[in-house]
Structure formats: structure tokens, C-alpha cells
Design an enzyme around this catalytic site. Structure first.
Site, short mmCIF file in Angstrom:
data_model
loop_
_atom_site.label_atom_id
_atom_site.label_comp_id
_atom_site.label_asym_id
_atom_site.label_seq_id
_atom_site.Cartn_x
_atom_site.Cartn_y
_atom_site.Cartn_z
N GLU A 75 -22.87 17.97 1.61
CA GLU A 75 -22.57 16.66 2.19
C GLU A 75 -21.35 16.67 3.11
O GLU A 75 -21.12 15.70 3.82
CB GLU A 75 -22.39 15.62 1.09
CG GLU A 75 -21.27 15.90 0.12
CD GLU A 75 -21.74 16.62 -1.13
OE1 GLU A 75 -21.18 16.38 -2.21
OE2 GLU A 75 -22.67 17.45 -1.02
N VAL A 76 -20.57 17.74 3.08
CA VAL A 76 -19.39 17.81 3.95
C VAL A 76 -19.64 18.60 5.22
O VAL A 76 -18.72 18.89 5.96
CB VAL A 76 -18.18 18.37 3.18
CG1 VAL A 76 -17.57 17.32 2.28
CG2 VAL A 76 -18.55 19.60 2.38
#
Length: 550
Positions: free
Chosen positions: A323-324
Site C-alpha cells: 500500500e505504500v
């Protein structure tokens, strides 16, 4: 031109009562030397104090680095973020009611920086509906001293949204690898790009200052313009780290070129998981992979999916993402969580959540801390202990298929595997399948309404969410249904008419059965988005076929 100063001089520029926005995940992107200097200044002289601390992902290593440095009563008056599990000092402040605390979905925080930068009133999104973030439940409040309402419910054209209000950023604390003398920042040796750019823009556009910590200082104008991720007009002060220990690439690596895209390493050389319950769960969960799928893997048990995919030679059949912003390769685990070995691409934190929120992933593998008869999941608060949600809410509300992964019980569980069976040697002290979870981080009812497919995979049983609630669909060979499954639950689940056996091969040291499963499936065609495409409340689409008991 940015001014080069020491960490102590940078801290002197942070006024009491400031709203301090910081970047990072683990120790990626976190300015550890400046963070340490903030703590020293407060303990020695009482300043800065009364800060509002804002960040997306959890920042720290659970040992004493990261935002743990700021966990002193009086230093932080309000916490506004997604995760404190790796910063025990900050978690303690929240738990002891020594600061106000709002736990906001990770994607919302980093996307909100852009709204702040553009002077828009706030973030409008469906992310958080039906969870404890929803003001009709808890309104994201994490303790008793947090009383003001922050999140609001809006209705637009007959559909509900949550509104997260903008606010000024007085000081942005960001990190890069190199600054030139003008203040341009490059991220060459960083494992992640994160939210450095929108956070800097938010501070500058609301009258604040930007402090950047770097490893190297280069001659002005010598950086390639395509390598500059934050331009000089957005940077006021540069702190060059005095020691490599203050600028680690991740919480687990001083510097690894395979994490920053500077080298490709054989993925088969990455150590496999040991033969235990975590490997069993990762193998069974990985059976839900579909050729061509874009996948997210969460922290803890789910981060074993990448290792299993590499060892089973299926990594090339799917795209694993974090997600980063790490896209492709094999996601890092434990202290390297969020990064990726041999990534195909690194994109910015907020851009990843734009993709996720709009339906960019096909399958999400998330941790299973607590669940209940309604299919709700809690990963955020336990007996008053503040952990937080990270990107959990964004991910679970943006994926059509969710696979929760975890041990069946917690606290001392011991198992043995072999001969195609699972044997419980010592049961865990704590039930994880409860009558009702302590906090709703994921809403089973909301998932049913949205037509999502949800599985709960453990080392001894697999459950599926239906309109009737939790349904047992598989059991491990060697496990007693009554004594080792049903008797260890706080509710009576529905039991499928035909309960399949989990595949015996996943309980042996060598498996080799995953590739044929994944190759035998493909995703439904991806047409243009319409009113009936997924990820809209009430929308449904066909789910990929289950691995079942094959």
C-alpha cells in the site's frame, strides 16, 4: 535556497503548539536524527510541546525509534494518524489518556495532505463507512479524552460518504537520500517514495515550513531533474544525517540495493518460511491467487504470501503490491514490511491509495486478530491497547476478495505438522473467534452489502462470510471438529453441508502444488468502469473461483 542546519537547530524552529506532519513507514522515510533531537530538546528544556502529530503509516521499530521518541506527556497533545503499534511510547500516551487521539485510515491521511495543499475543505470518501471510524459508531476516537467530532457523514446524490476535514500543517518533517545546495531532494537509495511531496506542499501552502533530513549533500543543480521528487521551492531547511544509524533504509536494513531498485537478486535466495502454522496459513491463503491478479499482502501472517509465491514459482503469475507504493517483486516482511525486493515500480504513497480505493487490486490478504459471528474483524484496539488500522480500512473496502490470515487461537499456540496433517500440541490462551469483536475495523455487514467475497484462513479451519454469518467450509486433516474448532470459538458458526479437507500437501515440509492451482484460473475480463462495476456500495461481480479443498 534551502538552509543547511543541524538537527538541534531544526528542532528550534518547531514552535510550541504546532501541527507537525511527518513521513514514514517503519523507519523508511522517517527523519530519525531530527526525531531524536525533538525528544532531547523536550526532555532537556520542555520544548517543543503541545504538538499535534500527523502521520499515515506506523513509524518505528517497536524498540525505541520513530515516533516513539515523541511519546512523552506534554510533547504531543493530539495524535492524528493510522498506526501506533510500532511506537510504544505514542501508544502509551493514547492508552493513558495523556493526549487526544484520532485513528484515521492510512490512505485518507496521505490523500488529505493533497487536499490541504490545494486549499480544499477536506477529503470526501466512502473509506471508513461501517467501521469504528464512522461517527455513528466511534468517530475514530481512540480514548476518553478525545471528545470533539472530527469525521462527518455526508450524503451526495443519495449516497453516503465520510468527510475528513482539512487543517494547516505548520511543520513538515520529511526525508530523502540527497539534497543539492538549492534544496532539491532525490530519493535514490530510499526503499519507498512515500508522501514526501504532498506533505511538503501542504505545509508550504498553509504557511508552514519544511525540514528535510538527507544522507548526502550535492552541488546545486547537479541532480537529474527526473530524479528530483521534491523541488527546492518546497524545502526550507536541510539536515544532513551525522551518522548512518540515523538514516537507515528500513527498520531492518542499513541499505540493500534490491529494495531501492538498484540491483535484482534471485528471489529463490530469499529464505523460505520455516515449517510451522504461519507457513500453513500462507500456503492455504495463496491458493486463492488467480493468474493476472493484482494483490496486496498485509503485515504479519499475510506477508508470508510473497515467500510462498517465490518458493512455489508463481511470483511471475501475479503482481504483488504494497500500500505504500512497491509494485511487483517480492514484498519484504517484518522490519522490511512495505518494501519489495526486485520491485517493478515504486510509486508514491497517496497514488497507491488512489489506485486501491478505485478498485485497483483484485485480492487482499490481511491479518486476522479478532473476528466474530458477524464476520467483523478487529485489528486496531485490544483491551484498551492502542494499535491502529494502518491501511487496513482502505484495502478491505477496495478489494472484491479479502482473505484474512491468522492462527486460530493466540498466546502460546503450539502445533506439529507432517504426514499431511495438523496436530495441536498446546492450545493458545486467547480465543480469536469471539461473540463480538472489541472494535469494528472491518464490517461484515458492509462487505455483504457490497458483494465482497471474504475468507478467514487459519492453520486448522477455513471460514467464509455469508448472509447467515460465518460458515465453516474446510478443516485440516488430523483436527477434531468439535474439540479443536467449535469448542475454541465464542459462537456457533454455520457449518457447511459438506466440509472439505484442507489439502494435505500444505502440511508437509515440501509442497509444490500451488502453481498448477494458480495457472488454472484467470480473472474475469476488466471492462470499462460503469455503475455496476465493483467497489461501489451495493455493487457485485463474480468472484474468482475458490481454492476449496483441492
Amino acid at each position: 535556497m534551502a538552509q543547511v542546519i543541524t538537527a538541534a537547530e531544526a528542532v528550534a524552529r518547531i514552535p510550541d503548539g504546532a501541527t507537525l506532519g511527518v513521513s514514514g513507514l517503519g523507519l523508511c522515510g522517517w527523519a530519525e536524527e531530527v526525531g531524536t533531537a525533538i525528544e532531547t530538546s523536550f526532555l532537556d528544556g520542555g520544548h517543543p510541546r503541545g504538538l499535534t502529530l500527523v502521520h499515515g503509516a506506523g513509524i518505528g521499530n517497536a524498540l525505541g525509534a520513530g515516533t516513539h521518541h515523541l511519546g512523552h506527556e506534554g510533547l504531543v497533545a493530539k495524535w492524528f494518524g493510522a498506526h501506533t503499534g510500532v511506537a510504544p511510547g505514542m501508544a502509551h500516551l493514547i492508552e493513558e489518556n495523556q493526549c487526544q487521539a484520532y485513528c484515521i485510515p492510512q490512505g485518507v491521511v496521505v490523500q488529505l495532505f493533497r487536499e490541504i495543499a490545494a486549499h480544499r475543505p477536506g477529503m470526501i470518501t466512502t473509506v471508513g463507512l461501517g467501521t469504528f471510524v464512522d461517527p455513528r459508531i466511534e468517530g475514530a476516537k481512540m480514548n476518553k479524552v478525545t471528545t470533539d467530532d472530527y469525521v462527518q457523514v455526508l450524503e451526495i446524490e443519495g449516497k453516503e460518504y465520510l468527510f475528513y476535514r482539512s487543517f494547516p500543517i505548520d511543520v513538515a518533517l520529511i526525508r530523502a537520500t540527497t539534497a543539492d545546495e538549492k534544496g532539491n531532494l532525490a530519493m535514490d537509495e530510499e526503499a519507498l517514495l512515500l508522501e514526501q511531496l504532498p506533505l511538503a506542499q501542504a505545509a508550504k501552502n498553509t504557511g508552514g515550513i519544511v525540514i528535510a533530513q538527507v544522507k548526502y549533500l550535492a552541488e546545486g543543480g547537479s541532480l537529474h531533474p527526473k530524479h528530483v521528487r521534491v523541488p527546492a521551492p518546497l524545502v526550507d531547511y536541510v539536515v544532513v544525517a551525522s551518522s548512518p544509524e540515523f538514516h537507515p533504509q528500513t527498520a531492518g536494513e542499513a541499505y540493500n540495493p534490491a529494495l531501492s531498485g538498484d540491483m535484482k537478486v534471485p528471489l529463490a535466495s530469499v529464505p523460505p518460511l520455516p515449517m510451522n502454522e504461519r507457513l500453513v496459513v500462507a500456503r492455504r491463503a495463496a491458493m486463492e491467487l488467480v493468474a493476472g491478479a493484482v494483490v496486496n499482502t498485509g503485515f504479519g501472517y499475510p506477508d508470508g504470501i510473497g515467500s510462498v509465491a517465490a518458493q512455489e514459482d508463481v511470483a511471475g503469475l501475479v503482481t504483488l503490491t504494497t500500500e505504500v507504493g512497491a509494485i511487483g517483486g517480492e514484498p519484504g516482511v517484518d522490519l522490511n514490511f512495505g518494501t519489495s525486493f526486485n520491485a517493478d515500480a515504486l510509486i508514491e504513497h497517496h497514488a497507491t491509495f488512489d489506485w486501491y480505493d478505485g478498485g485497483g487490486i483484485d485480492i487482499a490478504f490481511l491479518g486476522l486478530a479478532q473476528t466474530d459471528q458477524y464476520g467483523n474483524v478487529n485489528v486496531s484496539r485490544f483491551s484498551g491497547r492502542a494499535v491502529g488500522i494502518g491501511g487496513f480500512v482502505n484495502i478491505t473496502q477496495g478489494s472484491p476478495t479479502i482473505v484474512y490470515c491468522g492462527a486460530f487461537t493466540a498466546g502460546g499456540l503450539q502445533v506439529e505438522t507432517g504426514d499431511g496433517e495438523m496436530r495441536v500440541v498446546q492450545e493458545g490462551k486467547h480465543q480469536k473467534f469471539l461473540d463480538r469483536v472489541e472494535q469494528i475495523t472491518f464490517s461484515g455487514a458492509h462487505a455483504i452489502e457490497r458483494g465482497q467475497r471474504v475468507l478467514y484462513v487459519t492453520e486448522r479451519a477455513v471460514f467464509e462470510l455469508s448472509e447467515e454469518g460465518m460458515t465453516l467450509i474446510e478443516i485440516a486433516p488430523g483436527i477434531d471438529l468439535e474439540l479443536e474448532v467449535l469448542a475454541q470459538m465464542g459462537f456457533n458458526p454455520k457449518v457447511a453441508d459438506e466440509v472439505a479437507l484442507m489439502p494435505s500437501g500444505i502440511f508437509n515440509p515440501r509442497w509444490g502444488g500451488l502453481r498448477s492451482i494458480v495457472e488454472g484460473r484467470s480473472l474475469p475480463g476488466r471492462g470499462p468502469r460503469t455503475e455496476t462495476t465493483p467497489h461501489m456500495d451495493g455493487d457485485k461481480r463474480s468472484a474468482p473461483p475458490t481454492g476449496g479443498g483441492a
